[in-house]
Each structure stands twice: as C-alpha cells, then as structure tokens.
Scaffold this motif. Structure first.
Motif, PDB file in Angstrom:
ATOM      1  N   ILE A  86      30.386  18.479  47.124  1.00 16.92           N
ATOM      2  CA  ILE A  86      31.604  17.706  46.187  1.00 16.92           C
ATOM      3  C   ILE A  86      30.887  17.234  45.040  1.00 16.92           C
TER       4      ILE A  86
ATOM      5  N   GLN B  91      27.742  16.390  51.137  1.00 15.83           N
ATOM      6  CA  GLN B  91      27.956  15.579  50.080  1.00 15.83           C
ATOM      7  C   GLN B  91      27.548  16.224  48.770  1.00 15.83           C
TER       8      GLN B  91
ATOM      9  N   HIS C  72      37.638  10.006  48.687  1.00 16.42           N
ATOM     10  CA  HIS C  72      36.304   9.584  48.728  1.00 16.42           C
ATOM     11  C   HIS C  72      36.085   9.324  50.344  1.00 16.42           C
TER      12      HIS C  72
ATOM     13  N   VAL D 128      41.619  15.150  46.819  1.00 16.68           N
ATOM     14  CA  VAL D 128      39.994  14.948  47.394  1.00 16.68           C
ATOM     15  C   VAL D 128      40.061  13.208  47.682  1.00 16.68           C
TER      16      VAL D 128
ATOM     17  N   TRP E 196      29.257   9.788  49.530  1.00 20.04           N
ATOM     18  CA  TRP E 196      30.347  10.723  49.516  1.00 20.04           C
ATOM     19  C   TRP E 196      30.353  11.387  51.026  1.00 20.04           C
TER      20      TRP E 196
ATOM     21  N   TRP F 228      33.945  12.252  52.497  1.00 16.77           N
ATOM     22  CA  TRP F 228      34.868  12.858  51.633  1.00 16.77           C
ATOM     23  C   TRP F 228      35.893  13.882  52.305  1.00 16.77           C
TER      24      TRP F 228
ATOM     25  N   ASP G  47      42.985   6.311  50.180  1.00 22.33           N
ATOM     26  CA  ASP G  47      42.024   5.660  49.660  1.00 22.33           C
ATOM     27  C   ASP G  47      42.604   4.508  49.048  1.00 22.33           C
TER      28      ASP G  47
END
Length: 335
Positions: A69, A66, A201, A199, A222, A225, A233
């Motif tokens: 990112i 986490q 989530h 990317v 996150w 991710w 998403d």
C-alpha cells in the motif's frame, strides 16, 4: 564495534540498498508489526520491516502487505514514506525512508507535553490527510496492488465490521464488558447502508501521523489497512477526541476538535461527500465498541500470561466508559 541485530538480514539490506558503508542494523523501539529495524549511512536513514525468522507472513507479520500500500500511494499526495527496496524471499522484508517528527496522541500520552492549540491544529490537519487518502481512486490503487503480485482485499461492509469486533468482544469475560452484548445487538439492529468503498488505514489517529510542529511528515503503521466503508476510519479517529472515554488511562485535553469538526475538515479535503455525512453517530458508536473490544482483549492477554503488561490493569473503567458512551449515542440518535 556494534554488530547487526540480525547479520543475515543486515547483509541482504545492504546489498539491496547499496549501503556498503552503512552502520549496524539496529532494532527500532516502538515497532509493533513484524520486526522493525533502522539502518543508516552518511547520506540516508531507512526503516526495515521484516518477517520474524521461522514465522509465516500472516497478520501483523505480513510486512509486504504494508509495503504494497505504501508503494501504491506514492505520488498520490498522501504523506507516506517511500519504499526503497523489498524482497519476497523468506523471511520477507522491505525498507522505507525514515520519517522524522513526532506522533503524539494527546488524550492518551499523559506524560507528553503538547500545547492544546497545537494538538487541535494537528487533529484538523490529520482529518485533511484522511480525506486525501479516501479521495484516491480505488481502481488506481487496485491496479498498483495487483502489479505488485498481491490481490487487493475484498471490501467489507458495516455489518461485517460489527461481526468482526463482536467476536473479539465476546472473547472477553462478561464482567469486563458491562453492556457489551447489548451494544452489539443495538449496532446490528440499525446497520446503515454502505457507501462506496475506499482504502482504509485501519488505525487512523494522531499517534500514527508524524508531525514537525504543525507540518505533517508521514502517515505510518499500515499493517491493518483494508478496503471498506470510509466512515469506519472516521468513527475510529473520533474516539480520540474525548479524554473522558479513557478514565484511569487518559486525560482530557481542552480545545480538541469535535467529531463534527473533524468530519467537516475531512469532507472539505476529500472534495465530495462520498456519503460520509450519513449515519455518523452509528460509526462513532462502532469506533467505541472496537476500542472496548481491543482493550478487553489486551487485558485478557495480560491476565492469562500471554503478554505480561501491568499497565493493562488500568483499562476496566475505560472499557465500561466506551460501551456506555456508544450506547448513549445510539439511544440519543433514535429519539
């Protein structure tokens, strides 16, 4: 005098952040990944996420996944908390700014008081946040991830997403997932071509986006991710537009945006189509399948004693509704 919930970690955090006069390190209620704490002094407040002692930094306990990112997204315009410190030494941890505001999921939090007009405004703005996230160049993020000592995740494609969630679904007894196997087959029979990856989530919804009124504050949580098709998403976010998909555990909120409206706001914010206007129904069905699989998994964990949570007994009607609606969407699309 209140003491640290974890004195060793508390000392490490104070030293790294220079918080000689900080109050105690206390558990933050609601944190689901790793261990989540809060610590504050007169000037600032921080959230600390740490790997539980004796555990490996894997899955939801890999808190530095986490941190990586969040650091990579700093300065991109995506609203994320700033990471202020991290330590890779076991047990690893990182600290980020505490973000104020509230995260309310209108169709699920039946006791939360939120005006339908406010819920609608937040959902449309959330779609714009998602568009901004998916517009961040993947190569730039990859360089930042690599600079942190981590390897960027391999991009997944739609068929792999089905396979992943089919495994979760198939671990649920047949009687709890009526039509589930048929849904998996229908999704696999019409897998769309992937579009350029972004990317993801991984759990994008209002429940993970803090707001102060209509003003967005931070996109949080996150832990899962990844990199993949942006429509994953979008399809997941769309599940939370319709309270009828959650009989017995949710509520219908009039006036929420449709999935089509969310897609329009998303693409406007993103600045290009990115191929995301294609095969939207398939990804809506995938989102419903994922939710059914997750609900079934949680119910099984409760019934087997792995995690006692009687609230999970409300889920069978919603599991069936998710599967039935996903199959309806696919059938209507084929006509």
């Amino acid at each position: 005098m209140e003491t640290d919930a974890d004195p060793v970690l508390g000392a490490r955090v104070r030293d790294a952040l220079g918080l000689a006069d900080a109050g105690p390190l206390t558990v933050l209620e609601g944190g689901r990944s790793g261990l989540t704490y809060v610590i504050r002094d007169a000037a600032a407040c921080y959230v600390v996420k740490a790997v539980p002692p004796g555990r490996k930094a894997l899955g939801r306990n890999d808190v530095l996944h986490q941190a990586t990112i969040l650091t990579a997204l700093a300065g991109t315009g995506v609203p994320v908390p700033a990471v202020r410190a991290r330590e890779d030494e076991e047990p690893a941890w990182f600290a980020m700014d505490f973000a104020g505001g509230e995260a309310v999921e209108p169709v699920l939090e039946v006791d939360a008081e939120i005006e339908p007009a406010l819920a609608r405004a937040r959902m449309l703005d959330a779609a714009r946040v998602l568009g901004a996230l998916h517009a961040v160049p993947l190569d730039e993020l990859g360089r930042s991830v690599t600079a942190s000592g981590r390897t960027p995740p391999e991009a997944t494609v739609p068929g792999e997403e089905v396979g992943r969630w089919a495994r979760t679904m198939r671990a649920v007894p047949d009687e709890l997932r009526p039509g589930g196997e048929e849904l998996v087959g229908e999704l696999l029979a019409h897998v769309p071509e992937p579009v350029p990856p972004v990317v993801l989530h991984g759990d994008f919804r209002l429940g993970n986006l803090l707001f102060d009124g209509e003003v967005r504050q931070a996109l949080i949580d996150w832990e899962i991710w990844s990199v993949g098709d942006p429509r994953v998403d979008l399809g997941w976010f769309g599940v939370f537009t319709d309270g009828r998909l959650f009989p017995g555990s949710g509520r219908v909120v009039e006036g929420l945006p449709s999935e089509r409206e969310l897609g329009e706001a998303y693409r406007e914010a993103r600045g290009d189509d990115g191929g995301t206007a294609e095969a939207t129904v398939w990804f809506s069905a995938l989102g419903r399948m994922k939710m059914a699989a997750i609900m079934g998994h949680n119910l099984v964990r409760h019934r087997t004693g792995a995690h006692h949570d009687p609230v999970q007994e409300q889920l069978p009607p919603a599991i069936a509704a998710m599967i039935a609606d996903a199959r309806r969407l696919l059938a209507e699309e084929r006509r």
